[in-house]
Write a protein that holds these residues in place. Structure first.
Motif, PDB file in Angstrom:
ATOM      1  N   ASP A 113      40.724  42.100  38.162  1.00  0.00           N
ATOM      2  CA  ASP A 113      39.394  42.273  37.603  1.00  0.00           C
ATOM      3  C   ASP A 113      38.416  42.223  38.771  1.00  0.00           C
ATOM      4  O   ASP A 113      38.198  41.165  39.374  1.00  0.00           O
ATOM      5  CB  ASP A 113      39.087  41.172  36.586  1.00  0.00           C
ATOM      6  N   GLY A 115      35.247  42.706  38.799  1.00  0.00           N
ATOM      7  CA  GLY A 115      33.876  42.332  38.474  1.00  0.00           C
ATOM      8  C   GLY A 115      33.058  43.538  38.046  1.00  0.00           C
ATOM      9  O   GLY A 115      33.574  44.642  37.866  1.00  0.00           O
ATOM     10  N   PRO A 116      31.759  43.355  37.871  1.00  0.00           N
ATOM     11  CA  PRO A 116      30.901  44.437  37.377  1.00  0.00           C
ATOM     12  C   PRO A 116      30.536  45.436  38.469  1.00  0.00           C
ATOM     13  O   PRO A 116      30.575  45.116  39.667  1.00  0.00           O
ATOM     14  CB  PRO A 116      29.657  43.701  36.888  1.00  0.00           C
ATOM     15  N   ARG A 118      27.493  47.658  40.121  1.00  0.00           N
ATOM     16  CA  ARG A 118      26.040  47.527  40.256  1.00  0.00           C
ATOM     17  C   ARG A 118      25.475  48.861  40.729  1.00  0.00           C
ATOM     18  O   ARG A 118      25.954  49.433  41.716  1.00  0.00           O
ATOM     19  CB  ARG A 118      25.693  46.391  41.219  1.00  0.00           C
ATOM     20  N   VAL A 150      30.614  47.987  44.220  1.00  0.00           N
ATOM     21  CA  VAL A 150      31.737  47.391  43.472  1.00  0.00           C
ATOM     22  C   VAL A 150      32.273  46.184  44.252  1.00  0.00           C
ATOM     23  O   VAL A 150      33.467  45.963  44.356  1.00  0.00           O
ATOM     24  CB  VAL A 150      32.848  48.428  43.204  1.00  0.00           C
ATOM     25  N   TRP A 246      37.331  50.969  32.944  1.00  0.00           N
ATOM     26  CA  TRP A 246      35.958  50.444  32.953  1.00  0.00           C
ATOM     27  C   TRP A 246      35.209  50.962  31.744  1.00  0.00           C
ATOM     28  O   TRP A 246      35.348  52.130  31.365  1.00  0.00           O
ATOM     29  CB  TRP A 246      35.229  50.866  34.221  1.00  0.00           C
ATOM     30  N   GLY A 249      28.842  48.255  31.024  1.00  0.00           N
ATOM     31  CA  GLY A 249      28.504  46.866  30.747  1.00  0.00           C
ATOM     32  C   GLY A 249      29.634  45.896  30.978  1.00  0.00           C
ATOM     33  O   GLY A 249      29.422  44.682  30.950  1.00  0.00           O
ATOM     34  N   GLY A 250      30.855  46.421  31.213  1.00  0.00           N
ATOM     35  CA  GLY A 250      32.007  45.563  31.430  1.00  0.00           C
ATOM     36  C   GLY A 250      32.379  45.467  32.894  1.00  0.00           C
ATOM     37  O   GLY A 250      31.650  45.916  33.785  1.00  0.00           O
ATOM     38  N   THR A 251      33.524  44.869  33.139  1.00  0.00           N
ATOM     39  CA  THR A 251      34.030  44.747  34.501  1.00  0.00           C
ATOM     40  C   THR A 251      35.090  45.819  34.758  1.00  0.00           C
ATOM     41  O   THR A 251      35.570  46.486  33.835  1.00  0.00           O
ATOM     42  CB  THR A 251      34.621  43.341  34.740  1.00  0.00           C
TER      43      THR A 251
END
Length: 273
Positions: A113, A115-116, A118, A150, A246, A249-251
């Motif tokens: 994972d 992460g989000p 940006r 990322v 993906w 709004g998710g990771t």
């Protein structure tokens, strides 16, 4: 002092992994840009794209420091995170400069994972404000890119044939352009199917690479945002495929292989700080 290391790779993107935790047998290992670059040198050192140092963390199972081949310490490396996740086994929380990551070992690799994503111009970062999904900039035939952070900064160009682009020439020009105050990783991607991309990456501080995990994440996310593909996305790199999942709004979930190459030791005195 003799330092033990493992040589690993993810799809040909190769790493020196040094476990510097108290119970590893090494204990603390000092690292500097000069030492990292010397160890990464393929003719006079061990040779790698990235050097990884594992340290204790007060927030996670392990802290992962990442040094590019030029000695610069960077925020994230997706392929190295998979290698570390496979090495440590099970489920791990991994602290990086780019944020907290979660890995789960799989047969022959790991899922991470990342992460989000940006997308703000100041989050990537760019030198000034602009639309990051359709950037009004270009370098010769490479135009209208998209950008994302990322864990580290990426700019991606979508072209008819990624293999036809001379990224060895244009990559370093774009990487060091003043538009990118922290430099940037440069991807060139082609859509090869409804959920498939082909990708080449010029990696910041490294150069052309056989695989770039964060580059695959960036290309997949940006292709999904532009509605060029549907997910999950299979990203074919010169070294092999990665699967990226993906949702807005998710990771980002990256899944793919990693491999152990060999183990060895080096003397710290041979690679001064």
């Amino acid at each position: 002092m003799s330092v033990a290391f493992r040589k690993m790779h993810g799809l040909g993107n190769d790493f020196i992994v040094i476990d510097a935790r108290p119970l590893s047998g090494n204990g603390p290992v000092a690292m500097s840009a000069a030492r990292a670059a010397a160890l990464a040198e393929r003719r006079t050192g061990i040779g790698c794209d990235q050097l990884i140092v594992l340290e204790p963390s007060t927030e996670a199972d392990v802290r992962m420091r990442i040094f590019n081949a030029d000695g610069s310490e960077v925020e994230a490396c997706g392929n190295a995170t998979r290698a570390v996740g496979m090495l440590l086994g099970g489920a791990q929380r991994i602290e990086t400069l780019g944020g907290m990551l979660a890995s789960t070992a799989t047969a022959g690799g790991a899922s991470v994972d990342m992460g989000p994503a940006r997308f703000g111009w100041d989050e990537i970062p760019l030198a000034y404000a602009m639309d990051t999904l359709h950037m009004p900039v270009g370098w010769e035939e490479l135009e209208n890119p998209a950008a994302v952070n990322v864990g580290n900064p990426h700019v991606v160009f979508f072209v008819p044939d990624a293999d036809a682009v001379d990224l060895a020439r244009l990559g370093p020009v774009i990487e060091t352009d003043p538009l990118f105050p922290e430099k940037v990783n440069v991807g060139v991607a082609s859509v090869t199917g409804p959920s498939h991309l082909r990708l080449s990456v010029w990696e910041r501080g490294v150069g052309l690479t056989r695989a770039c995990g964060t580059g695959a994440c960036a290309a997949a996310v940006l292709a999904l945002r532009r509605r060029l593909v549907t997910g999950p996305v299979r990203v074919e790199l010169p070294g092999g495929p990665l699967e990226i999942a993906w949702e807005p709004g998710g990771t980002i979930l990256m899944t793919g292989p990693a491999a152990f190459s060999f183990a060895g030791t080096f003397d710290e005195d041979d690679y001064p700080l």
